[in-house]
Write a protein that holds these residues in place. Structure first.
Motif, short mmCIF file in Angstrom:
data_model
loop_
_atom_site.label_atom_id
_atom_site.label_comp_id
_atom_site.label_asym_id
_atom_site.label_seq_id
_atom_site.Cartn_x
_atom_site.Cartn_y
_atom_site.Cartn_z
N LEU A 59 0.53 -0.81 -0.09
CA LEU A 59 0.36 0.27 0.31
C LEU A 59 0.81 0.93 0.05
N MET A 60 0.97 2.46 -0.76
CA MET A 60 1.63 3.21 -0.68
C MET A 60 0.72 4.55 -1.71
N ASN A 61 0.66 5.04 -0.42
CA ASN A 61 0.13 7.49 -0.78
C ASN A 61 -1.45 6.57 -0.02
N GLU A 62 -1.54 5.60 0.67
CA GLU A 62 -2.69 5.84 0.59
C GLU A 62 -4.19 6.46 0.70
N ASN A 63 -3.83 8.30 0.99
CA ASN A 63 -4.72 8.90 1.30
C ASN A 63 -4.80 9.90 0.75
N GLY A 64 -4.12 9.52 -1.15
CA GLY A 64 -3.97 10.37 -2.35
C GLY A 64 -3.59 11.22 -2.30
N ASP A 65 -2.36 12.04 -1.68
CA ASP A 65 -1.53 12.86 -1.46
C ASP A 65 -1.12 13.30 -2.86
N VAL A 66 -0.92 14.85 -3.46
CA VAL A 66 -1.29 14.97 -5.20
C VAL A 66 0.58 15.47 -4.82
N SER A 67 1.57 15.42 -3.76
CA SER A 67 2.65 15.23 -3.95
C SER A 67 3.19 13.99 -4.48
N TYR A 68 3.26 13.22 -4.60
CA TYR A 68 3.42 11.54 -5.20
C TYR A 68 2.57 11.32 -6.59
N PRO A 69 2.95 10.99 -7.39
CA PRO A 69 2.29 10.63 -8.37
C PRO A 69 0.82 9.17 -8.43
N TYR A 70 1.32 8.36 -7.62
CA TYR A 70 0.36 7.17 -7.42
C TYR A 70 -0.03 6.91 -6.01
N PHE A 71 -1.48 6.07 -6.23
CA PHE A 71 -2.33 5.33 -5.19
C PHE A 71 -1.83 4.28 -5.90
N ILE A 72 -1.12 3.11 -5.03
CA ILE A 72 -0.68 1.99 -4.87
C ILE A 72 -1.77 1.17 -4.25
N ASP A 73 -2.53 -0.11 -4.34
CA ASP A 73 -2.53 -1.17 -3.11
C ASP A 73 -2.97 -2.33 -4.33
N MET A 74 -1.98 -2.83 -4.17
CA MET A 74 -1.63 -4.41 -5.00
C MET A 74 -1.32 -5.51 -3.17
N GLU A 75 -2.44 -6.79 -3.72
CA GLU A 75 -2.17 -7.98 -3.16
C GLU A 75 -1.78 -8.73 -3.87
#
Length: 145
Positions: free
Chosen positions: A60-76
């Motif tokens: 899980l990466m950038n769970e809150n959708g922060d615009v400072s980062y390019p992507y929200f990622i949730d993989m299992e």
């Protein structure tokens, strides 16, 4: 040990969650260094099928959708591993965990790179993931009277 006699074999790798979303409003010129992904891993022995283990990993990466980062990622990702009877139960569990981590995180890393390489902000390659043990429990504080 000969290469063909490794006691752990991979039977299957599957994704049960594959979410990679480009964060709208992200400005690549103001890119912050992304925090490392939050990875969680678990292992279950499949009792009804001999010496099979299921290793599950979630990234899980950038769970809150922060615009400072390019992507929200949730993989299992899940891996099914077979362990032969040359290993003790403890060795089988440890070996399945180590190999499952390598397989699952490698698959997640590859999928994220492939998917983001076709999205608006370009390819994101996840760094390494290091499998570590649980941190030691803190000892109770001692008081003196």
């Amino acid at each position: 040990m000969a290469a063909g006699n490794y006691p752990i074999t991979l039977e299957q790798v599957v994704f049960t969650r594959s979410i990679v979303v480009a964060v709208l409003g992200h400005n690549p010129e103001q890119l912050k260094v992304a925090p490392p992904p939050a990875n969680s891993i678990s292992i279950n022995k499949l009792d009804d099928v001999g010496r099979k283990f299921q290793v599950s990993m979630r990234c899980l990466m950038n769970e809150n959708g922060d615009v400072s980062y390019p992507y929200f990622i949730d993989m299992e990702c899940h891996a099914i591993l077979n362990v032969d009877d040359t290993l003790t139960e403890e060795e089988a569990h440890r070996g399945a965990m180590i190999n499952g981590h390598s397989v699952c995180y490698g698959a997640i890393r590859e999928a994220v790179g492939w998917i983001t390489g076709r999205q608006i902000y370009g390819q994101l390659m996840l760094g390494l993931s290091v499998l570590t043990g649980k941190p030691p429990e803190a000892e109770p504080e001692q008081t003196t009277e």
